[in-house]
Scaffold this motif. Structure first.
Motif, PDB file in Angstrom:
ATOM      1  N   VAL A 237       0.870  -1.232  -0.066  1.00  0.00           N
ATOM      2  CA  VAL A 237       0.147  -0.107   0.184  1.00  0.00           C
ATOM      3  C   VAL A 237       1.075   1.229  -0.125  1.00  0.00           C
ATOM      4  O   VAL A 237       1.754   1.395   0.818  1.00  0.00           O
ATOM      5  N   PHE A 238       0.737   2.124  -0.989  1.00  0.00           N
ATOM      6  CA  PHE A 238       1.337   3.518  -0.870  1.00  0.00           C
ATOM      7  C   PHE A 238       0.210   4.254  -0.272  1.00  0.00           C
ATOM      8  O   PHE A 238      -0.658   4.713  -0.986  1.00  0.00           O
ATOM      9  N   ALA A 239       0.590   4.684   1.018  1.00  0.00           N
ATOM     10  CA  ALA A 239      -0.509   5.188   1.728  1.00  0.00           C
ATOM     11  C   ALA A 239      -0.330   6.926   1.877  1.00  0.00           C
ATOM     12  O   ALA A 239       0.582   7.225   2.669  1.00  0.00           O
ATOM     13  N   PRO A 240      -1.209   7.769   1.218  1.00  0.00           N
ATOM     14  CA  PRO A 240      -1.028   9.009   1.363  1.00  0.00           C
ATOM     15  C   PRO A 240      -1.391   9.564   2.562  1.00  0.00           C
ATOM     16  O   PRO A 240      -2.477   8.898   3.271  1.00  0.00           O
TER      17      PRO A 240
ATOM     18  N   LYS B 163      -3.877  18.091   0.026  1.00  0.00           N
ATOM     19  CA  LYS B 163      -3.285  19.163  -1.437  1.00  0.00           C
ATOM     20  C   LYS B 163      -4.430  18.991  -2.663  1.00  0.00           C
ATOM     21  O   LYS B 163      -4.350  19.732  -3.365  1.00  0.00           O
ATOM     22  N   LEU B 164      -5.414  18.009  -2.222  1.00  0.00           N
ATOM     23  CA  LEU B 164      -6.467  17.883  -3.477  1.00  0.00           C
ATOM     24  C   LEU B 164      -7.268  19.346  -3.308  1.00  0.00           C
ATOM     25  O   LEU B 164      -7.266  19.917  -2.236  1.00  0.00           O
ATOM     26  N   PRO B 165      -7.872  19.563  -4.596  1.00  0.00           N
ATOM     27  CA  PRO B 165      -9.020  20.746  -4.552  1.00  0.00           C
ATOM     28  C   PRO B 165      -9.919  20.548  -3.376  1.00  0.00           C
ATOM     29  O   PRO B 165     -10.171  19.756  -2.911  1.00  0.00           O
ATOM     30  N   SER B 166     -10.275  22.022  -2.871  1.00  0.00           N
ATOM     31  CA  SER B 166     -11.119  21.813  -1.852  1.00  0.00           C
ATOM     32  C   SER B 166     -12.398  21.073  -1.867  1.00  0.00           C
ATOM     33  O   SER B 166     -12.914  21.224  -3.200  1.00  0.00           O
ATOM     34  N   GLY B 167     -12.930  20.494  -1.039  1.00  0.00           N
ATOM     35  CA  GLY B 167     -14.188  19.439  -1.363  1.00  0.00           C
ATOM     36  C   GLY B 167     -14.022  18.323  -1.980  1.00  0.00           C
ATOM     37  O   GLY B 167     -15.023  17.262  -1.848  1.00  0.00           O
ATOM     38  N   THR B 168     -12.739  17.952  -2.436  1.00  0.00           N
ATOM     39  CA  THR B 168     -12.682  16.646  -3.109  1.00  0.00           C
ATOM     40  C   THR B 168     -12.891  15.673  -2.188  1.00  0.00           C
ATOM     41  O   THR B 168     -13.685  14.562  -2.533  1.00  0.00           O
TER      42      THR B 168
ATOM     43  N   THR C  27       3.608  13.538  -9.319  1.00  0.00           N
ATOM     44  CA  THR C  27       4.429  12.692  -8.777  1.00  0.00           C
ATOM     45  C   THR C  27       4.065  12.604  -7.288  1.00  0.00           C
ATOM     46  O   THR C  27       3.637  13.713  -6.679  1.00  0.00           O
ATOM     47  N   ALA C  28       4.608  11.506  -6.472  1.00  0.00           N
ATOM     48  CA  ALA C  28       4.723  11.358  -5.413  1.00  0.00           C
ATOM     49  C   ALA C  28       6.041  10.992  -4.732  1.00  0.00           C
ATOM     50  O   ALA C  28       6.618  10.049  -5.176  1.00  0.00           O
ATOM     51  N   ASP C  29       6.404  11.436  -3.623  1.00  0.00           N
ATOM     52  CA  ASP C  29       7.789  10.910  -3.120  1.00  0.00           C
ATOM     53  C   ASP C  29       7.376   9.831  -2.103  1.00  0.00           C
ATOM     54  O   ASP C  29       6.145  10.321  -1.090  1.00  0.00           O
TER      55      ASP C  29
ATOM     56  N   VAL D 293       4.634   5.293   3.050  1.00  0.00           N
ATOM     57  CA  VAL D 293       4.101   6.258   3.108  1.00  0.00           C
ATOM     58  C   VAL D 293       4.359   7.328   1.874  1.00  0.00           C
ATOM     59  O   VAL D 293       5.523   7.416   1.767  1.00  0.00           O
ATOM     60  N   ILE D 294       3.269   7.809   1.239  1.00  0.00           N
ATOM     61  CA  ILE D 294       3.600   8.902   0.324  1.00  0.00           C
ATOM     62  C   ILE D 294       2.954  10.260   0.760  1.00  0.00           C
ATOM     63  O   ILE D 294       2.078  10.314   1.471  1.00  0.00           O
ATOM     64  N   ASP D 295       3.307  11.270  -0.282  1.00  0.00           N
ATOM     65  CA  ASP D 295       3.023  12.494   0.160  1.00  0.00           C
ATOM     66  C   ASP D 295       2.298  13.137  -0.661  1.00  0.00           C
ATOM     67  O   ASP D 295       1.798  14.450  -0.506  1.00  0.00           O
ATOM     68  N   THR D 296       1.640  12.448  -1.651  1.00  0.00           N
ATOM     69  CA  THR D 296       0.654  13.053  -2.613  1.00  0.00           C
ATOM     70  C   THR D 296      -0.314  11.802  -2.997  1.00  0.00           C
ATOM     71  O   THR D 296       0.020  10.669  -3.109  1.00  0.00           O
TER      72      THR D 296
END
Length: 187
Positions: free
Chosen positions: A76-79, A86-91, A162-164, A179-182
């Protein structure tokens, strides 16, 4: 003499027990202020992370708890919560609505790969691929993995974002969490 033998056995048992506990503690990784234990499954551990409350709520809303508690192995690449922010507001609120369960499930399963891919396995795949590797996710689409530097892997999603990976190799009894940042997005 019998008392001495019994005491020796008790001390030996305590020593072995303490050594086992130290080894278990050594194998755990801290994520979101909580220890992640390799003898627990993905859901049991992720539920304790203060950094993954949004992810856990989304997994529950999508009905994926039983799957991620299953035998696996899964990667699992866990955001983190910050990644969802970071997603648009309300997403996130929109995705959590019952009528959007299919879309939410698609996004979440895009973060899961069958098999156990820790840093070493990912680096090996990237090397075999001449600098990048593609892994098929549970939702059927692929993620692309690239080295950004020594022990620094970047993931590219289907939309080119991209995600780190910020924390590697959080081992579970049914796989591994990175764990990922995006938040990664399928097509």
């Amino acid at each position: 003499m019998k008392t001495l033998t019994r005491l020796s056995v008790v001390f030996a048992a305590l020593f072995v027990s303490a050594g086992s506990m130290a080894a278990m503690k050594h194998d755990s990784v801290m994520v979101g202020g909580a220890a992640m234990y390799p003898e627990k499954n993905i859901i049991e551990n992720a539920s304790n992370s203060k950094d993954h409350t949004t992810l856990v709520a989304a997994v529950k809303a999508a009905g994926l708890v039983d799957t991620l508690q299953g035998k696996g192995p899964f990667t699992v690449f866990a955001p983190t919560n910050e990644a969802f922010d970071k997603l648009p507001s309300g997403t996130v609120d929109e995705l959590l609505k019952p009528e959007n369960k299919a879309k939410l499930t698609s996004i979440l399963t895009y973060h899961v790969v069958a098999g156990k891919y820790d840093m070493k396995a990912l680096e090996k795949k990237i090397k075999q691929g001449g600098g990048k590797a593609e892994l098929k996710t549970v939702n059927g689409e692929s993620l692309t993995f690239m080295n950004k530097g020594s022990k620094d892997i970047e993931i590219k999603d289907a939309q080119g974002h991209t995600a780190d990976i910020t924390i590697y190799d959080v081992y579970q009894k049914n796989g591994v969490i990175n764990v990922i940042d995006t938040v990664l997005m399928p097509k």
